[in-house]
Design an enzyme around this catalytic site. Structure first.
Site, PDB file in Angstrom:
ATOM      1  N   ASP A 137       0.621  -1.339   0.197  1.00  0.00           N
ATOM      2  CA  ASP A 137       0.040  -0.106   0.174  1.00  0.00           C
ATOM      3  C   ASP A 137       0.855   1.468  -0.096  1.00  0.00           C
ATOM      4  O   ASP A 137       2.003   1.408   0.537  1.00  0.00           O
ATOM      5  CB  ASP A 137      -1.069   0.090   1.219  1.00  0.00           C
ATOM      6  CG  ASP A 137      -2.128   0.941   0.966  1.00  0.00           C
ATOM      7  OD1 ASP A 137      -2.301   1.590  -0.001  1.00  0.00           O
ATOM      8  OD2 ASP A 137      -2.578   1.478   2.279  1.00  0.00           O
ATOM      9  N   GLU A 153      -3.603  -0.227  -8.327  1.00  0.00           N
ATOM     10  CA  GLU A 153      -4.324   0.657  -7.657  1.00  0.00           C
ATOM     11  C   GLU A 153      -3.608   2.036  -7.739  1.00  0.00           C
ATOM     12  O   GLU A 153      -2.579   1.989  -7.591  1.00  0.00           O
ATOM     13  CB  GLU A 153      -4.737   0.604  -6.296  1.00  0.00           C
ATOM     14  CG  GLU A 153      -5.614   1.488  -5.671  1.00  0.00           C
ATOM     15  CD  GLU A 153      -6.428   1.305  -4.193  1.00  0.00           C
ATOM     16  OE1 GLU A 153      -7.118   0.026  -4.573  1.00  0.00           O
ATOM     17  OE2 GLU A 153      -6.311   1.789  -3.296  1.00  0.00           O
TER      18      GLU A 153
END
Length: 481
Positions: free
Chosen positions: A161, A266
């Site tokens: 992330d 993402e």
């Protein structure tokens, strides 16, 4: 049965995690907890090739090998049970559960098992790894052992992330992560700090690189009956905010494609001061598609305040109107989901968010599981909690700098004056929640605090799991509608 024989002979010295029991090719595998901590037990005539063990016992016609929960043994487990390897999520509705402690996945499994949300159990940011001293391998292995412990076989994702540089990206790919969230916030411009002259000059520099005005000027879109069109001003502003950021994302995508071929990608533009308008959303998608960047999720900067560890601050009516526009744009372009970052505890927005997106969404949580863990400490060891609280106060001003919060230390209670039985109630105070939320790194760097925190959670493991699972389940239930 190996499990029964083990319990009959070792039941007093070991707690058996029965849900972990699996059989394959004549071997039985399961987890137990004893004085040496949690260990993997393998029953068979011998151990699988490559497995290391530190002792063995023969009882009741069975041989039991006691093996460390290390990376090498886990890699062999993954060969026997491929569901222990993370997999792509794709366009399924999904939910990420960051774990700053590395011991919380069993609770996350309990919260998400049987739900309609695909779990991303291994999720950590570069920032969190730096503060906790963990590596990508630690994050993925810890989550996998938790998945194994709970006997979960339905598949899960692993999200590296808020990655900003190629080195971290490649390192996560080599460890087997299946999802990569690129954070280009260092390349996003803040329009509020620029004069009109500066904006025009900077836009001219972009046009010298590429005549994007010839691509977008006059281009029209209709979203939920509203006409959107690129004119000179809004195209300039969209390019100033996102053009360099998208170039960075493109560069990271090309690097990742050289490492692995199948992954969820993402793009995160949520950690900026500029809300992503519907037209800005369109610009980002058009530019990514024009460059050939295939992305699964797009994290936008929505209106309102998305502070860590507390509910949404803003006009819910305006948010509902905006998310409907963004969701319609994602359907119009197809092929990706809307991702909600800082999703922890945003209970008031979940119904509108889930309804508008129609299941094309991903939600991320992280710090809220740590908060629930510390809440458990306040229940079972009040004095240790008070030490954690004081450590948090000492390091708050430094630790808060990289987080979007508004906590006011003048409003947090003096912990020494709070009765033991009232300590868990402190987690209803938004200032206390943010105080604890952002100071995890300082707490975990204190060797004594860290050791005692883990010891208390281990001794109260079921309470720990139940508390976290109940809180995460509250998120899940609202998202499922």
């Amino acid at each position: 049965m190996s499990l029964k024989v083990f319990k009959d002979h070792f039941g007093r010295g070991y707690e058996v995690y029965e849900s972990s029991y699996r059989k394959k090719e004549g071997f039985s595998f399961f987890l137990v907890k004893g004085e040496e901590g949690k260990v993997l037990v393998i029953s068979g005539e011998k151990v699988p090739e490559g497995v290391s063990f530190f002792k063995k016992h023969q009882m009741g016609g069975k041989t039991f090998f006691f093996c460390e929960r290390n990376h090498e043994n886990l890699e062999i487990l993954r060969k026997y049970f491929p569901d222990l390897k993370p997999t792509r999520v794709g366009l399924k509705a999904s939910f990420g559960t960051g774990d700053r402690l590395g011991i919380t996945t069993p609770a996350h499994v309990r919260a998400l098992r049987g739900s309609g949300l695909f779990p991303v159990f291994a999720q950590q940011s570069v920032r969190e790894n730096e503060r906790t001293g963990r590596t990508w391998r630690d994050v993925l292995d810890d989550a996998t052992w938790g998945v194994f412990q709970e006997g979960y076989t339905e598949g899960f994702g692993a999200d590296a992330d808020h990655v900003k540089n190629p080195e971290d990206l490649v390192a996560a790919a080599k460890e087997g992560f299946s999802m990569f969230t690129i954070d280009p916030s260092d390349h996003v411009r803040n329009l509020s700090k620029l004069s009109e002259r500066e904006k025009n000059e900077m836009f001219e520099e972009i046009l010298k690189k590429e005549r994007i005005d010839r691509i977008y000027l006059g281009k029209k879109y209709t979203v939920l009956g509203e006409r959107l069109e690129f004119d000179e001003k809004n195209l300039r502003d969209a390019a100033l905010v996102y053009y360099d950021a998208i170039a960075h994302v493109d560069m990271m995508y090309q690097i990742l494609k050289e490492e692995i071929s199948d992954f969820d990608f993402e793009v995160s533009v949520d950690e900026t001061e500029t809300p992503t308008s519907p037209l800005f959303h369109i610009f980002v998608v058009e530019e990514l598609r024009r460059r050939g960047v295939e992305f699964t999720n797009l994290a936008l900067r929505f209106i309102g305040e998305w502070e860590k560890g507390i509910d949404y601050k803003g006009d819910l009516g305006l948010f509902e109107k905006e998310i409907k526009m963004h969701a319609e744009i994602s359907r119009m372009f197809e092929g990706y989901k809307i991702s909600l970052h800082s999703g922890s505890d945003k209970f008031s927005v979940y119904p509108a968010f889930a309804s508008a997106t129609g299941g094309l969404f991903h939600v991320k949580t992280a710090g809220t599981s740590y908060l629930e863990a510390v809440k458990v400490i306040s229940m079972v060891n009040p004095e240790l909690f008070r030490e954690i609280y004081r450590c948090a106060l000492d390091h708050f001003e430094e630790d808060r700098k990289s987080y979007h919060i508004s906590a006011d230390l003048s409003k947090v209670p003096e912990v020494e004056k709070v009765k033991d039985e009232d300590l868990p109630g402190l987690f209803e105070d938004i200032n206390v929640r943010q105080l604890i939320h952002v100071t995890y790194g300082s707490v975990l760097k204190d060797a004594s605090l860290k050791e005692r925190l883990f010891e208390a959670l281990e001794q109260n493991e079921e309470l720990f799991y139940e508390t976290v699972a109940k809180h995460i389940k509250r998120h899940v239930d609202l998202l499922e509608g």
